[in-house]
Write a protein that holds these residues in place. Structure first.
Motif, mmCIF file in Angstrom:
data_model
loop_
_atom_site.group_PDB
_atom_site.id
_atom_site.type_symbol
_atom_site.label_atom_id
_atom_site.label_comp_id
_atom_site.label_asym_id
_atom_site.label_seq_id
_atom_site.Cartn_x
_atom_site.Cartn_y
_atom_site.Cartn_z
ATOM 1 N N GLY A 1 -18.136 -37.825 -24.792
ATOM 2 C CA GLY A 1 -18.919 -37.479 -25.964
ATOM 3 C C GLY A 1 -18.252 -36.423 -26.822
ATOM 4 N N MET A 2 -18.761 -36.270 -28.034
ATOM 5 C CA MET A 2 -18.222 -35.264 -28.951
ATOM 6 C C MET A 2 -18.323 -33.854 -28.365
ATOM 7 N N ASP A 3 -19.279 -33.627 -27.456
ATOM 8 C CA ASP A 3 -19.439 -32.301 -26.850
ATOM 9 C C ASP A 3 -18.313 -31.972 -25.864
ATOM 10 N N GLN A 4 -17.491 -32.976 -25.513
ATOM 11 C CA GLN A 4 -16.372 -32.757 -24.591
ATOM 12 C C GLN A 4 -15.031 -32.652 -25.329
ATOM 13 N N ARG A 5 -15.090 -32.625 -26.641
ATOM 14 C CA ARG A 5 -13.886 -32.689 -27.464
ATOM 15 C C ARG A 5 -12.912 -31.543 -27.183
ATOM 16 N N LYS A 6 -13.433 -30.330 -26.979
ATOM 17 C CA LYS A 6 -12.555 -29.162 -26.875
ATOM 18 C C LYS A 6 -11.635 -29.230 -25.657
ATOM 19 N N VAL A 7 -12.142 -29.730 -24.541
ATOM 20 C CA VAL A 7 -11.282 -29.794 -23.357
ATOM 21 C C VAL A 7 -10.289 -30.954 -23.482
ATOM 22 N N ASN A 8 -10.671 -32.002 -24.193
ATOM 23 C CA ASN A 8 -9.727 -33.100 -24.424
ATOM 24 C C ASN A 8 -8.589 -32.658 -25.338
ATOM 25 N N VAL A 9 -8.907 -31.823 -26.326
ATOM 26 C CA VAL A 9 -7.858 -31.249 -27.187
ATOM 27 C C VAL A 9 -6.971 -30.317 -26.361
ATOM 28 N N LEU A 10 -7.567 -29.592 -25.420
ATOM 29 C CA LEU A 10 -6.792 -28.733 -24.528
ATOM 30 C C LEU A 10 -5.753 -29.555 -23.760
ATOM 31 N N ALA A 11 -6.140 -30.758 -23.340
ATOM 32 C CA ALA A 11 -5.218 -31.633 -22.613
ATOM 33 C C ALA A 11 -4.039 -32.045 -23.495
ATOM 34 N N ARG A 12 -4.300 -32.314 -24.764
ATOM 35 C CA ARG A 12 -3.218 -32.674 -25.683
ATOM 36 C C ARG A 12 -2.307 -31.466 -25.931
ATOM 37 N N GLU A 13 -2.899 -30.280 -26.007
ATOM 38 C CA GLU A 13 -2.096 -29.066 -26.174
ATOM 39 C C GLU A 13 -1.221 -28.827 -24.938
ATOM 40 N N TYR A 14 -1.759 -29.130 -23.777
ATOM 41 C CA TYR A 14 -0.996 -28.984 -22.533
ATOM 42 C C TYR A 14 0.223 -29.912 -22.545
ATOM 43 N N CYS A 15 0.045 -31.098 -23.122
ATOM 44 C CA CYS A 15 1.180 -32.018 -23.246
ATOM 45 C C CYS A 15 2.307 -31.388 -24.065
ATOM 46 N N ASP A 16 1.935 -30.665 -25.129
ATOM 47 C CA ASP A 16 2.950 -29.957 -25.925
ATOM 48 C C ASP A 16 3.659 -28.908 -25.078
ATOM 49 N N ASP A 17 2.877 -28.202 -24.245
ATOM 50 C CA ASP A 17 3.443 -27.137 -23.413
ATOM 51 C C ASP A 17 4.470 -27.677 -22.413
ATOM 52 N N ILE A 18 4.189 -28.831 -21.845
ATOM 53 C CA ILE A 18 5.074 -29.369 -20.802
ATOM 54 C C ILE A 18 6.022 -30.432 -21.357
ATOM 55 N N LYS A 19 6.019 -30.577 -22.691
ATOM 56 C CA LYS A 19 6.915 -31.530 -23.376
ATOM 57 C C LYS A 19 6.651 -32.977 -22.940
ATOM 58 N N LYS A 20 5.371 -33.287 -22.736
ATOM 59 C CA LYS A 20 4.979 -34.661 -22.381
ATOM 60 C C LYS A 20 4.763 -35.451 -23.661
ATOM 61 N N LYS A 21 5.460 -36.552 -23.828
ATOM 62 C CA LYS A 21 5.449 -37.300 -25.080
ATOM 63 C C LYS A 21 4.137 -38.050 -25.290
ATOM 64 N N ASN A 22 3.693 -38.795 -24.294
ATOM 65 C CA ASN A 22 2.487 -39.614 -24.454
ATOM 66 C C ASN A 22 1.233 -38.795 -24.137
#
Length: 385
Positions: A219-240
Motif C-alpha cells: 500500500g501507499m502507506d509502505q512507500r517510505k520503506v520501499n524507497v529506502l530499499a531503492r536507496e540501499y541499492c544505490d549504496d551497494i551499487k546494485k543495478k536492478n
C-alpha cells in the motif's frame, strides 16, 4: 469540484473486470489453450494495480526480460481482515498472476510481535495469520502462483543470509532516516518508539532482497520503506532496483477517516460481516449528496465493485429515475455530482454488491470447522496497538 480533484478519483482507474479471473470453470469443462498476453497487455494489467509506480520504464523492461517476475506483499496478522485487505488484495493478486507473476505473501508474524500486535503473543499472531489465509482462499484468490511465507520460519531457515543483510542496511542508514519509515507500522515519527520498532524498518527493507522480489506490491502507506530499499541499492551499487507498485488505500467509512482501522469496527467492512452488518455500516457511512471528494462509498465502488463485476447496478423506483447500470466510474460520478444519483439509491446498491462478494467467505466460515474455530478465536482477541 476542481478538475484536479476529479482527475484524481478517476486516475489509474482500476475498473478492469476481473470476474473471469475469480470464477473457476467446472473441472469437467473443456479448457481452451491459454493465449499468452502481449507485453503491452501484461504491463497494463500489472500497472493497473498501483496508484503509483516507481518506475514505469523499469517495470516495462522487467516484464520484457523476465517471464515470471516475483512480486512481494506482506501483512502483520493483527486482527480481523477488512475488505481492502481481503477483496482489493485478491483483485490485485489475480491481476499479477494473470500477467505471469509469482506473488509471495509474507505473513509477518515476527513483525507483528515487534509492533506489539495481539499484545506480542506469537501464538495468537499465528492464529490470526491462519485466519487471513482462510479468507483469501474463500474469496477467490488464484493460488496457483501464490506462496504464503511465514517470516519466522523463513528467517530461521536462512538466518545466515537474513541477519547480515539487516545489519548492513542498519549500518548504512541514520536513526533519523529509519524513524522516517515509522508510518509502515501505523506509527508517527513523533511517537515514542521502542527499540524493536527501530529494528522493524531495517528488517522490512531486508525482506525485499531476502525474498528476491522484483516488485514491491504494497500500500501507499509502505512507500517510505520501499524507497529506502531503492536507496540501499544505490549504496551497494546494485543495478536492478525493486520496482515500487503502491496500491490505493481505501478510507474509513466515517467522515475524515483517511484509512480503515481494525480498532474501530464502524470504519470498515470486515470480510466475514453478516449481510445485516454490511447494510447497517453502509447506511451509516459518510456519503453526502453531490459530493465526490472524500466520499468513501464512491471509493468502495471504484476500487471494489467495478473491478469485481465490471459494472454497478442501481435499482430504484421509476419516479427516481428507474434502474440503471453504470459501466464506468466517470459516468457514475457525473450522475452523482449532478444529483441524478442520490445516496438513498446508491447505498443499497453498494450494500448488495458487497454482500454478493462476501457471501462465499461467510459460507466458508460457517461450513468449514477449521475456519469457524479460527474466526471464533480471532473475534475473542483484543486488538492492541
Amino acid at each position: 469540484m476542481a478538475e484536479a480533484q476529479k482527475e484524481q478519483i478517476l486516475a489509474d482507474d482500476p475498473s478492469h473486470d476481473v470476474g473471469s479471473l475469480l470464477l473457476d470453470p467446472s473441472p469437467s469443462d473443456p479448457q481452451p489453450a491459454a493465449v499468452p498476453l502481449a507485453l503491452e497487455e501484461r504491463f497494463a494489467l500489472v500497472r493497473s494495480v498501483g496508484e503509483e509506480c516507481i518506475q514505469e520504464e523499469e517495470l516495462m523492461n522487467l516484464l520484457a526480460k523476465k517471464p515470471v517476475p516475483v512480486c512481494y506483499d506482506g501483512f502483520e496478522p493483527s486482527g480481523r481482515m477488512h475488505i481492502a485487505q481481503g477483496v482489493m488484495k485478491t483483485i490485485n493478486v489475480n491481476k499479477l498472476t494473470s500477467a505471469g507473476c509469482t506473488v509471495k505473501i509474507w505473513i509477518a508474524d515476527w513483525f507483528a510481535q515487534l509492533n506489539n500486535k495481539m499484545g506480542g503473543d506469537l501464538k495468537k499472531i499465528h492464529t490470526v495469520g491462519r485466519y487471513l489465509i482462510e479468507i483469501w482462499k474463500a474469496v477467490g484468490m488464484n493460488l496457483d502462483k501464490v506462496e504464503f511465507l511465514w517470516s519466522s520460519e523463513e528467517i530461521n531457515s536462512r538466518a545466515h543470509e537474513y541477519w547480515p543483510l539487516v545489519m548492513d542496511i542498519a549500518r548504512r542508514n541514520t536513526l533519523h532516516r529509519i524513524i522516517r519509515c515509522s508510518q509502515i507500522m501505523g506509527r508517527s515519527e513523533k511517537d515514542e518508539l521502542t527499540a524493536a520498532q527501530i529494528l522493524y524498518p531495517c528488517m522490512q527493507c531486508a525482506d525485499i532482497f531476502f525474498l528476491k522480489a522484483d516488485i514491491c506490491q504494497l500500500g501507499m502507506d509502505q512507500r517510505k520503506v520501499n524507497v529506502l530499499a531503492r536507496e540501499y541499492c544505490d549504496d551497494i551499487k546494485k543495478k536492478n532496483k525493486p520496482i515500487i507498485l503502491s496500491h490505493h488505500m481505501l478510507p474509513g467509512l466515517q467522515e475524515g477517516q483517511e484509512k480503515m482501522s481494525k480498532s474501530d469496527p464502524s470504519s470498515s467492512i470486515y470480510m466475514e460481516d453478516e449481510e445485516g452488518e454490511v447494510n447497517v455500516k453502509i447506511k451509516k457511512a459518510y456519503c453526502p449528496p453531490k459530493v465526490v471528494e472524500g466520499n468513501p462509498c464512491l471509493e468502495y465502488i471504484k476500487y471494489i465493485v467495478f473491478p469485481w463485476f465490471g459494472h454497478f447496478e442501481v435499482v430504484r423506483k421509476e419516479e427516481n429515475g428507474g434502474n440503471k447500470t453504470y459501466n464506468n466510474m466517470e459516468e457514475l460520478i457525473l450522475d452523482y455530482e449532478s444529483g441524478v444519483l442520490h445516496p438513498a439509491d446508491l447505498k443499497p446498491a453498494l450494500s448488495k454488491a458487497l454482500n454478493l462478494i462476501l457471501q462465499p467467505v461467510r459460507d466458508h466460515f460457517k461450513n468449514n470447522s477449521v475456519a469457524k474455530d479460527l474466526l471464533k478465536s480471532v473475534k475473542a482477541y483484543r486488538v492492541t496497538r
